[in-house]
Design an enzyme around this catalytic site. Structure first.
Site, short mmCIF file in Angstrom:
data_model
loop_
_atom_site.label_atom_id
_atom_site.label_comp_id
_atom_site.label_asym_id
_atom_site.label_seq_id
_atom_site.Cartn_x
_atom_site.Cartn_y
_atom_site.Cartn_z
N HIS A 125 0.84 -1.19 0.00
CA HIS A 125 0.00 0.00 0.00
C HIS A 125 0.88 1.25 0.00
CE1 HIS A 125 1.04 -0.71 4.20
NE2 HIS A 125 0.92 0.59 4.37
N HIS A 272 4.79 -0.18 0.13
CA HIS A 272 5.45 -1.02 1.13
C HIS A 272 4.47 -2.04 1.66
CE1 HIS A 272 3.78 2.45 3.22
NE2 HIS A 272 3.61 1.67 4.28
C1 OGA Z 1 3.27 1.98 8.16
C2 OGA Z 1 3.43 0.58 7.77
C3 OGA Z 1 4.73 -1.39 8.06
C4 OGA Z 1 5.50 -2.07 9.14
O1 OGA Z 1 3.75 2.35 9.24
O2 OGA Z 1 2.68 2.75 7.38
O3 OGA Z 1 2.87 0.18 6.79
O4 OGA Z 1 6.50 -2.71 8.80
N1 OGA Z 1 4.24 -0.16 8.51
O5 OGA Z 1 5.09 -2.03 10.29
MN MN Z 2 1.98 1.87 5.64
#
Ligand code: OGA
Ligand code: MN
Length: 296
Positions: A125, A272
């Site tokens: 996302h 990510h």
């Molecule tokens: C965020 C997220 C991913 C993680 O903080 O936006 O997607 O690795 N985190 O915790």
């Molecule tokens: Mn995120």
């Protein structure tokens, strides 16, 4: 032996002594060494960081010991902090000084998570793509990390766009898609957003990065629900094909966290995702986000 001038030519950004940039993977990402983020950052060092961020899209600083204040001060060099869209009554964080700070954690007190996005795997996302002005950069700092899993994968959306066949580019250039976040959801499967309740916004499927002027795909499996002006079945099939294309290893850098890592990523040209991890181990990261512009 290289002359002084040839070594200077290979480092055109005139990096201050001891500050250097090391790519993390062929796809994207770079580590910057030689910067202590608790200390004031001079203009020359900041421009090395900003240039590296534009070139590598995700920046890692290791072995940092950062207070909430240090993290906020560094983030604010890049722009204004973004407030949390989630209503205060729905936020878990009680132990933070800045209302913009979010804890990403599976730690629970009296059975209630102390932060957001607590458990397990999360699909790809882009942060806050479901509001009008989605996040520009996200700053995530590792405080406690499980021994296995809970890795964060980053994906280069310039490269994913460039690699699309011309007929798909022609189909999606100029099109819009609805992005929505069903709070708490970590995977598309089983989602059934309620557009009266869940925050959502329609954005171009291909956006132009305001700094680099390059085109990047701007759709993702977790939050992009449907394509505007297209039959449901056709929209679902095209989105599925795009997600499968996007999520190829050649576009991805897989980050294994260490305590003291600060990662900065650009939500305008990357996605990510998080890999699964055990609920028997603690994971705690501190996050803030800087505000972006409306995508075009
Ligand atoms: C965020 C997220 C991913 C993680 O903080 O936006 O997607 O690795 N985190 O915790
Ligand atoms: Mn995120």
């Amino acid at each position: 032996m290289p002359s002084v001038s040839s070594s200077a030519a290979s480092h055109p950004a005139a990096a201050p002594r001891g500050v250097d940039v090391h790519p993390l993977s062929p796809a994207l990402g770079a580590e910057i060494r030689g910067v202590d983020l608790t200390r004031p950052i001079d203009e020359a060092t900041f421009s090395v960081i900003a240039d590296a961020w534009r070139e590598h899209l995700v920046i890692l600083f290791r072995d940092q010991v950062l207070s909430e204040e240090d993290q906020v001060r560094f983030a604010q060099r890049f722009g204004a902090l973004q407030g949390r869209p989630r209503p205060a009554s729905m936020r878990a964080e009680t132990a933070v000084k800045h209302p913009e700070i979010m804890l990403v954690s599976n730690i629970r007190e009296n059975g209630k998570p102390i932060g957001s996005l607590p458990d397990g795997e999360m699909q790809f996302h882009s942060d806050m793509c479901y509001i009008e002005q989605p996040a520009k950069g996200t700053f995530l700092y590792a405080i406690e990390i499980p021994s296995v899993g809970g890795d964060t994968h980053f994906l280069n959306m310039y490269a994913a766009y460039d690699a699309l066949p011309a007929e798909i580019k022609a189909k999606i250039d100029g099109r819009q898609a609805v992005n929505v976040f069903q709070y708490g959801s970590t995977s598309r499967e089983g989602n059934n957003p309620d557009f009266d309740e869940h925050p959502h916004y329609t954005h171009p499927m291909v956006r132009t990065h305001p700094d680099s002027r390059r085109k990047a795909l701007f759709v993702n499996r977790l939050m992009t629900w449907s394509i505007e002006g297209m039959e449901d079945a056709e929209s679902a099939a095209l989105l599925d094909a795009l997600f499968d294309h996007i999520e190829q290893p050649k576009f991805i850098y897989e980050h294994k966290w260490r305590v003291g890592d600060l990662l900065l990523w650009d939500n305008r040209c990357t996605l990510h995702a998080r890999t699964d991890f055990s609920d028997k181990e603690r994971r705690l990261l501190r996050r803030c986000v800087i505000q972006g512009d409306k995508p075009y």
